[in-house]
Design a protein around this motif. Structure first.
Motif, mmCIF file in Angstrom:
data_model
loop_
_atom_site.group_PDB
_atom_site.id
_atom_site.type_symbol
_atom_site.label_atom_id
_atom_site.label_comp_id
_atom_site.label_asym_id
_atom_site.label_seq_id
_atom_site.Cartn_x
_atom_site.Cartn_y
_atom_site.Cartn_z
ATOM 1 N N MET A 184 0.827 -1.204 0.000
ATOM 2 C CA MET A 184 0.000 0.000 0.000
ATOM 3 C C MET A 184 0.863 1.257 0.000
ATOM 4 O O MET A 184 0.554 2.242 -0.679
ATOM 5 N N ALA A 185 1.963 1.236 0.735
ATOM 6 C CA ALA A 185 2.871 2.384 0.751
ATOM 7 C C ALA A 185 3.501 2.599 -0.612
ATOM 8 O O ALA A 185 3.718 3.740 -1.042
ATOM 9 N N ALA A 186 3.805 1.512 -1.317
ATOM 10 C CA ALA A 186 4.390 1.627 -2.654
ATOM 11 C C ALA A 186 3.424 2.286 -3.631
ATOM 12 O O ALA A 186 3.854 2.829 -4.659
ATOM 13 N N ARG A 187 2.136 2.253 -3.318
ATOM 14 C CA ARG A 187 1.126 2.903 -4.153
ATOM 15 C C ARG A 187 0.839 4.325 -3.713
ATOM 16 O O ARG A 187 -0.099 4.960 -4.184
ATOM 17 N N GLY A 188 1.619 4.841 -2.780
ATOM 18 C CA GLY A 188 1.516 6.232 -2.382
ATOM 19 C C GLY A 188 0.696 6.504 -1.145
ATOM 20 O O GLY A 188 0.573 7.666 -0.730
ATOM 21 N N HIS A 189 0.132 5.461 -0.529
ATOM 22 C CA HIS A 189 -0.686 5.683 0.659
ATOM 23 C C HIS A 189 0.188 5.927 1.894
ATOM 24 O O HIS A 189 1.336 5.478 1.963
ATOM 25 N N HIS A 190 -0.369 6.641 2.860
ATOM 26 C CA HIS A 190 0.295 6.886 4.143
ATOM 27 C C HIS A 190 -0.078 5.739 5.079
ATOM 28 O O HIS A 190 -1.255 5.604 5.447
ATOM 29 N N VAL A 191 0.871 4.925 5.483
ATOM 30 C CA VAL A 191 0.575 3.695 6.212
ATOM 31 C C VAL A 191 1.143 3.743 7.629
ATOM 32 O O VAL A 191 2.315 4.086 7.833
ATOM 33 N N THR A 192 0.301 3.399 8.582
ATOM 34 C CA THR A 192 0.740 3.154 9.955
ATOM 35 C C THR A 192 0.588 1.659 10.205
ATOM 36 O O THR A 192 -0.507 1.113 10.061
ATOM 37 N N ALA A 193 1.682 0.995 10.559
ATOM 38 C CA ALA A 193 1.682 -0.450 10.768
ATOM 39 C C ALA A 193 1.867 -0.737 12.252
ATOM 40 O O ALA A 193 2.869 -0.325 12.849
ATOM 41 N N LEU A 194 0.898 -1.439 12.834
ATOM 42 C CA LEU A 194 0.943 -1.763 14.252
ATOM 43 C C LEU A 194 1.075 -3.274 14.421
ATOM 44 O O LEU A 194 0.317 -4.037 13.813
ATOM 45 N N ASP A 195 2.029 -3.689 15.242
ATOM 46 C CA ASP A 195 2.169 -5.110 15.549
ATOM 47 C C ASP A 195 2.835 -5.250 16.911
ATOM 48 O O ASP A 195 3.638 -4.386 17.319
ATOM 49 N N ALA A 196 2.517 -6.334 17.603
ATOM 50 C CA ALA A 196 3.106 -6.572 18.921
ATOM 51 C C ALA A 196 4.516 -7.138 18.827
ATOM 52 O O ALA A 196 5.268 -7.087 19.800
ATOM 53 N N SER A 197 4.884 -7.676 17.674
ATOM 54 C CA SER A 197 6.160 -8.370 17.528
ATOM 55 C C SER A 197 7.247 -7.444 16.979
ATOM 56 O O SER A 197 7.170 -6.999 15.833
ATOM 57 N N ARG A 198 8.273 -7.222 17.756
ATOM 58 C CA ARG A 198 9.422 -6.436 17.294
ATOM 59 C C ARG A 198 10.142 -7.174 16.161
ATOM 60 O O ARG A 198 10.633 -6.571 15.206
ATOM 61 N N GLU A 199 10.159 -8.516 16.247
ATOM 62 C CA GLU A 199 10.816 -9.323 15.217
ATOM 63 C C GLU A 199 10.156 -9.111 13.853
ATOM 64 O O GLU A 199 10.833 -8.879 12.841
ATOM 65 N N LEU A 200 8.831 -9.176 13.809
ATOM 66 C CA LEU A 200 8.137 -9.021 12.538
ATOM 67 C C LEU A 200 8.168 -7.577 12.048
ATOM 68 O O LEU A 200 8.291 -7.326 10.844
ATOM 69 N N LEU A 201 8.081 -6.622 12.953
ATOM 70 C CA LEU A 201 8.204 -5.225 12.549
ATOM 71 C C LEU A 201 9.585 -4.944 11.955
ATOM 72 O O LEU A 201 9.723 -4.110 11.062
ATOM 73 N N GLY A 202 10.591 -5.652 12.452
ATOM 74 C CA GLY A 202 11.926 -5.482 11.891
ATOM 75 C C GLY A 202 11.991 -5.897 10.432
ATOM 76 O O GLY A 202 12.665 -5.262 9.613
ATOM 77 N N ILE A 203 11.276 -6.986 10.080
ATOM 78 C CA ILE A 203 11.218 -7.402 8.673
ATOM 79 C C ILE A 203 10.542 -6.324 7.842
ATOM 80 O O ILE A 203 11.002 -5.975 6.747
ATOM 81 N N THR A 208 5.844 2.718 11.919
ATOM 82 C CA THR A 208 5.624 1.469 12.639
ATOM 83 C C THR A 208 5.406 1.752 14.122
ATOM 84 O O THR A 208 6.027 2.640 14.703
ATOM 85 N N VAL A 209 4.511 0.972 14.708
ATOM 86 C CA VAL A 209 4.192 1.107 16.128
ATOM 87 C C VAL A 209 4.169 -0.291 16.734
ATOM 88 O O VAL A 209 3.424 -1.160 16.258
ATOM 89 N N GLN A 210 4.973 -0.517 17.754
ATOM 90 C CA GLN A 210 4.961 -1.812 18.432
ATOM 91 C C GLN A 210 3.994 -1.741 19.600
ATOM 92 O O GLN A 210 4.233 -1.056 20.599
ATOM 93 N N ALA A 211 2.878 -2.444 19.480
ATOM 94 C CA ALA A 211 1.867 -2.442 20.538
ATOM 95 C C ALA A 211 0.847 -3.530 20.252
ATOM 96 O O ALA A 211 0.725 -4.017 19.128
ATOM 97 N N GLU A 212 0.099 -3.890 21.279
ATOM 98 C CA GLU A 212 -0.986 -4.850 21.127
ATOM 99 C C GLU A 212 -2.175 -4.193 20.441
ATOM 100 O O GLU A 212 -2.416 -2.997 20.598
ATOM 101 N N ALA A 213 -2.925 -4.983 19.707
ATOM 102 C CA ALA A 213 -4.093 -4.455 18.998
ATOM 103 C C ALA A 213 -5.135 -3.891 19.958
ATOM 104 O O ALA A 213 -5.886 -2.980 19.594
ATOM 105 N N GLU A 214 -5.171 -4.393 21.173
ATOM 106 C CA GLU A 214 -6.147 -3.912 22.149
ATOM 107 C C GLU A 214 -5.935 -2.456 22.527
ATOM 108 O O GLU A 214 -6.830 -1.825 23.116
ATOM 109 N N ARG A 215 -4.793 -1.863 22.190
ATOM 110 C CA ARG A 215 -4.473 -0.500 22.617
ATOM 111 C C ARG A 215 -4.798 0.556 21.562
ATOM 112 O O ARG A 215 -4.378 1.693 21.678
ATOM 113 N N LEU A 216 -5.567 0.189 20.561
ATOM 114 C CA LEU A 216 -5.877 1.141 19.486
ATOM 115 C C LEU A 216 -6.411 2.463 20.030
ATOM 116 O O LEU A 216 -5.998 3.545 19.596
ATOM 117 N N GLY A 217 -7.362 2.385 20.950
ATOM 118 C CA GLY A 217 -7.990 3.592 21.475
ATOM 119 C C GLY A 217 -7.028 4.505 22.222
ATOM 120 O O GLY A 217 -7.253 5.715 22.282
#
Length: 249
Positions: free
Chosen positions: A55-74, A87-96
């Motif tokens: 999605m970012a390659a198509r010009g969109h502004h992307v915020t990526a949230l994941d609890a895993s530092r390992e996967l965010l590193g990829i 990128t934001v490292q956090a649990e999905a439950e913390r969206l609010g």
């Protein structure tokens, strides 16, 4: 239920047939429902970032949230110059806590809902992130076809249990939960989200063995999977259900 600790086995599956089919079909099914102009996208449970980067390659502004530092590193290793990815490292439950309500034109949540015993709080959180008229892309395990995989693999006892259960042991060794289309549609309607279209993902290739490489006839395979994913009765027996939902304008 939790995905925590399964990152290693998840990484082992990246680039294999089942992963490639899933990611390619989700992209093809998602793109027609997004604005043509750059928009604000939140990818909840982004994992290794396949969809976020596309999605970012198509010009969109992307915020990526994941609890895993390992996967965010990829994901972060794949960010190219000019891409607008946070990128934001956090649990999905913390969206609010992390984001302003209504701050995104599209929210992606792929392969996450299955790790929640009660899907309603997360669904409410996702709905709350959408701007008026925003789009939610939701990929879930298909509870209406939970017996298909064990049945096709000759696990008759497992197939019999799956007719009446919603929980299953997935390929990365984690107990997860499936969603039935009618019930999930009802839950989304309560939150003001209309299912505008739904697709099946991995109609023919879900029983491929772990580690199966991508074949040389991938284009033909994807064409067959893509057509099956939008055609009855095939899409109803896919391993995954992809719902495209819209908030009220």
């Amino acid at each position: 239920m939790s995905f925590s600790g399964a990152e290693g086995r998840w990484r082992e599956g990246l680039g294999t047939l089942r992963d490639v089919v899933r990611q390619e079909l989700v992209t093809r099914q998602l793109l027609p429902h997004l604005p043509a102009t750059p928009c604000r996208i939140l990818d909840v449970g982004s994992g290794q970032g396949t969809q976020a980067l596309r999605m970012a390659a198509r010009g969109h502004h992307v915020t990526a949230l994941d609890a895993s530092r390992e996967l965010l590193g990829i994901l972060e290793a794949g960010i190219q110059p000019g891409m607008r990815v946070r990128t934001v490292q956090a649990e999905a439950e913390r969206l609010g806590e992390l984001f302003e309500p209504g701050g995104f034109d599209a929210v992606l949540c792929h392969g996450v809902l299955m790790y929640f015993d009660d899907p309603d709080p997360l669904l409410a959180g996702l709905a709350g992130m959408l701007a008026p008229g925003g789009v939610l892309s939701l990929l879930v395990r298909n509870g209406d076809a939970l017996a298909m995989r064990p049945g096709l693999l000759g696990d008759w006892a497992g197939a019999s249990r799956a007719f009446d259960e919603v929980h299953y042991l997935n390929r990365v060794g984690v107990t997860a939960r499936a969603d039935r289309l009618a019930e999930l549609t009802r839950r989304l309607a309560v939150l003001g989200l209309e299912v505008r279209q739904w697709y099946g993902v991995r109609v023919f290739t879900d029983v491929a063995a772990d580690g199966t490489p991508v074949p040389g006839d991938l284009d033909e395979l994807l064409a067959a999977e893509e057509r099956a994913g939008r055609t009855d009765p095939y899409r109803a027996v896919a391993a995954l259900t992809h719902l495209l939902c819209q908030a009220a304008a």
